[in-house]
Design an enzyme around this catalytic site. Structure first.
Site, short mmCIF file in Angstrom:
data_model
loop_
_atom_site.label_atom_id
_atom_site.label_comp_id
_atom_site.label_asym_id
_atom_site.label_seq_id
_atom_site.Cartn_x
_atom_site.Cartn_y
_atom_site.Cartn_z
N SER A 86 0.85 -1.19 0.00
CA SER A 86 0.00 0.00 0.00
C SER A 86 0.89 1.25 0.00
O SER A 86 1.69 1.42 -0.91
CB SER A 86 -0.95 -0.04 1.20
OG SER A 86 -1.98 0.91 1.05
N ASP A 117 -9.77 -3.59 -5.56
CA ASP A 117 -9.22 -2.73 -4.51
C ASP A 117 -9.71 -1.30 -4.72
O ASP A 117 -9.52 -0.71 -5.78
CB ASP A 117 -7.69 -2.78 -4.57
CG ASP A 117 -7.02 -2.10 -3.39
OD1 ASP A 117 -7.71 -1.36 -2.65
OD2 ASP A 117 -5.82 -2.32 -3.19
N HIS A 160 -8.37 -4.83 -1.10
CA HIS A 160 -7.10 -4.26 -0.68
C HIS A 160 -6.29 -5.22 0.19
O HIS A 160 -5.07 -5.21 0.16
CB HIS A 160 -7.35 -2.96 0.09
CG HIS A 160 -6.12 -2.15 0.34
ND1 HIS A 160 -5.37 -1.60 -0.68
CD2 HIS A 160 -5.49 -1.79 1.50
CE1 HIS A 160 -4.35 -0.93 -0.16
NE2 HIS A 160 -4.39 -1.04 1.15
#
Length: 721
Positions: free
Chosen positions: A573, A660, A692
């Site tokens: 991320s 996501d 995600h």
């Protein structure tokens, strides 16, 4: 170290279709932005071709992947129960069953009002009076993805709600069940955010919904027993695109708290939880009006019959201070815990007779009891030098014990109960006031002995002289780190004040047992060393996160821990942004880079306010849409724009998910295409049904991690334990 299998197919390279992006007089020709057309069959075909290529390129690792998967599986007690937690007249706990992907939520009745010692449950023995509340395996039947985003039982134990996402886009459908009759009620609340819950009397559900940019912006009240959302009442709405909203009930059940916050500013409003459902004119009452840069949180306590608000804030207090005020006069405050530089106050939870304060000190999370009358703190301490302690599951208002979660890099996740000083000894079968009782520790099968592993913290000098903390964990039989060259797996994140604290990982043992040293670079932008640590790694100081990571890697090499040929970096991320940036800054320092759901096209995303999260993110990264300096600064480090010609990149594996909503799949898709243009050995894997957090289901998650670890070990030249 073996390269990507040369027998694999040629990497699929998408067509170049340049699109001009002009801001502040600067034009960037983006050849791959057309890949964001998620519904375009050509885009889907490209993603599927990428997956096929990655599968072919890494086919030689299938035996290693299977071994690692079996190692992970073999260390986990697949049929197990969690530690029961008392709420009302029931002990609540979860079950897992061998061969089942998902958990099962259960409860069993308490023996009586004085029953505070959790029952010792066995998977092999039937639990008297057990009720299965929710079997997620049944809910997930026929679906490739399943995520439980809300689960709550009313205070009286008669109703249950649960919210399910079957796509990975974090939009949940909430349903309700009558636990007395077993009837599923007509309530179907579609498109909700996570965290739906009952009001204390169980007659209404509080939930939030999101706007078109996937920002939770409204709080609603739904009467239980009504189909759909047509009769639901909006009780709060925030139209400021920088702010997220959420709602919860105080532990005292006295107030419904509505919080609205950005990265740097927050605002709290309160409603009477007992009357909000029956009074259509009820409106939230602000505690403090929002002021730019001021963050605060609120909890409720009753002391000598009087209602108090305990407010944690940073107004003139960088590392926060705790004050209190009477409910009727929130502006008239008295200091409870004054600001103390280096002690970053994180949270306060109020019980009937005391409060619990969580804070960071010396880079590690701590837990302490707060005396309401003297304001004295009693820290609950543990013996290990590196550990993480945090507030556990404590749903009751006046318990005789406090649950504490605990773990380290070498100690599996544990739950302790701290016997409160004023606890009635008649309520407990064991324990003395002030004593810590270990109630549960995750069992690691296969003969795991924590003494076989070591953990330590060292400090690496950054370019500007700042000392960067680095955590290490290793298997002792291979020798101490620094005594010889070892393969190193270096992990980092460094954003949103998020801290990477010591924690145990079953999957990590598969690399430690092969001689790999796992290291965490606690770079600026995280919260490990207090609020200033975060401030020094965001906005116009963001590059510190990247250079800190590079400096840590250089320190490990120069100090004799490893070599560039024996080091792999990993981040996900915002940590994936870190990976993309360090690959551009110092490609010569790493043999490989593992980037999970990576935020590598940061500038494109933060320029587009129509995308999920963008406006909210301006407090973290800056606003490049309206500020030329921010635009130029972000363009100087955004990985996609800064892929370099004429350098040898490390091997790269990027993984993402089609659905996501936080970091769009198109970011790594574009990044990998650009990397291949300069000759990088870059692989891309896109889960076509996931979010995600990756795939759902514990076996699927283990296989996904085995896939990543097999690639990582292959890069490091380590295969056998």
């Amino acid at each position: 170290m073996s390269p990507t299998d040369p027998a694999a197919s040629t990497p699929p390279q998408p067509a170049r279709r340049p699109q001009a992006r002009t801001h502040h007089g600067d034009t960037f020709e983006d050849p791959y932005d057309w890949l964001r057309a998620k519904d375009d069959p050509e885009v889907i075909a490209h993603l599927e071709a990428e997956n096929a290529h990655t599968d072919a390129a890494l086919a030689h690792l299938e035996p290693l992947r299977e071994r690692i998967f079996q190692e992970i599986k073999g260390r986990v007690r697949e049929t197990d129960l969690s530690l029961p937690s008392r709420r009302g007249d029931w002990w609540y706990y979860g079950r897992t069953i061998e061969g089942k992907q998902y958990g099962i939520q259960c409860r069993a009745p308490i023996a009586g009002p004085d029953d505070w010692t959790p029952p010792v449950l066995s998977p092999e023995v039937e639990v008297p009076g057990e009720q299965v509340l929710l079997d997620a395996n049944v809910e997930a039947e026929g679906h490739e993805f399943f995520s439980l985003g809300s689960f709550d039982v009313s205070n009286d134990g008669t109703r249950m709600l649960w919210g399910v996402d079957l796509a990975g886009d974090e939009r949940y459908t909430v349903r309700v069940k009558d636990l007395v009759t077993g009837e599923v009620l007509p309530d179907v609340l579609e498109g909700t955010f996570s965290g739906s819950h009952f009001l204390p009397d169980g007659t209404h559900i509080v939930y939030t919904t999101v706007d078109d940019a996937w920002r939770p912006d409204r709080v609603w009240l739904h009467p239980v027993g009504r189909a759909g959302r047509d009769e639901d009442r909006e009780i709060y709405r925030d139209d400021d695109e920088r702010f997220w909203v959420g709602a919860g009930v105080t532990r005292s059940d006295r107030f419904l708290i509505v919080e609205s916050g950005s990265s740097v500013t927050s605002e709290v409003a309160m409603l009477d939880a007992a009357t909000v459902a029956t009074d259509p004119e009820a409106r939230p009452r602000l505690v403090w009006p929002r002021r730019e840069g001021v963050e605060y949180g609120v909890d409720h306590a009753v002391i000598d019959g009087e209602d108090w608000l305990y407010i944690l804030h940073n107004d003139g207090a960088l590392d926060f201070e705790l004050v209190r005020a009477r409910v009727g006069a929130p502006d008239v405050v008295e200091t409870v815990l004054p600001h103390e530089p280096g002690r970053r106050l994180l949270d306060v939870d109020c019980f009937r007779d005391f409060a619990v304060v969580e804070y960071r000190r010396e880079g590690l999370p701590r837990v302490a009891l707060l005396d309401y009358r003297t304001h004295a703190l009693t820290e609950i301490s543990f013996d290990e030098p590196l550990y993480a302690a945090g507030f556990g599951s404590n749903p009751e208002w006046a318990p005789p014990v406090l649950r504490i979660g605990y773990g380290s890099f070498t100690t599996p996740g544990s739950v302790f109960e701290y016997v409160l000083p004023d606890a009635d000894p008649g309520l407990l079968r064991d324990g003395e006031p002030g004593e810590l009782i270990l109630r549960r520790q995750v069992e690691v099968l296969g003969g795991y002995d924590p003494a076989d592993y070591g953990q330590a913290r060292l400090w690496a000098p950054a370019q500007d002289g700042t000392r960067i903390p680095v955590s290490l964990v290793w298997k002792r039989s291979f020798g101490e780190p620094g005594a010889g060259i070892r393969p190193v797996h270096l992990y980092g994140y460094g954003s949103y004040e998020h801290s990477i604290d010591p924690s145990f990982s079953v999957a990590r043992l598969s690399e430690l047992d092969r001689g790999v040293v796992f290291a965490v670079a606690h770079v600026r932008g995280g919260g490990e060393m207090g609020r200033q640590w975060y401030e020094d790694g965001k906005l116009g100081a963001k590059r510190n996160s990247f250079t800190d990571f590079v400096d840590v890697a250089r320190h490990l090499v120069e100090s004799g821990y490893t070599t560039p040929q024996r080091m792999v970096a990993e981040g996900g991320s915002a940590g994936g942004l870190l990976m993309g940036a360090v690959a551009n800054l110092a490609p010569e320092l790493f043999a490989g880079v593992l980037a999970d759901v990576p935020f590598v096209d940061a500038l494109t995303t933060i320029l587009d306010p129509s995308l999920p999260l963008t406006v909210i993110e301006w407090d973290e990264w800056g606003d490049p849409l309206h500020d030329r300096e921010v635009y130029e600064y972000m363009k100087s480090y955004s990985p996609y724009e800064n892929v370099r010609e004429g350098v040898a990149y490390p091997r790269i594996l990027a993984m993402t998910s089609l659905n996501d909503t936080r970091v769009l799949y198109v970011e790594p898709a574009k990044w990998v295409a650009r990397l291949r243009e300069v000759g990088a050995d870059a692989l891309f894997k896109c889960e076509m049904v996931a979010g995600h957090g990756g795939v759902s289901g514990r076996y699927n998650s283990w296989r996904e991690r085995a896939f990543q670890l097999a690639w990582l070990l292959d890069v490091l030249g380590v295969a056998e334990a």
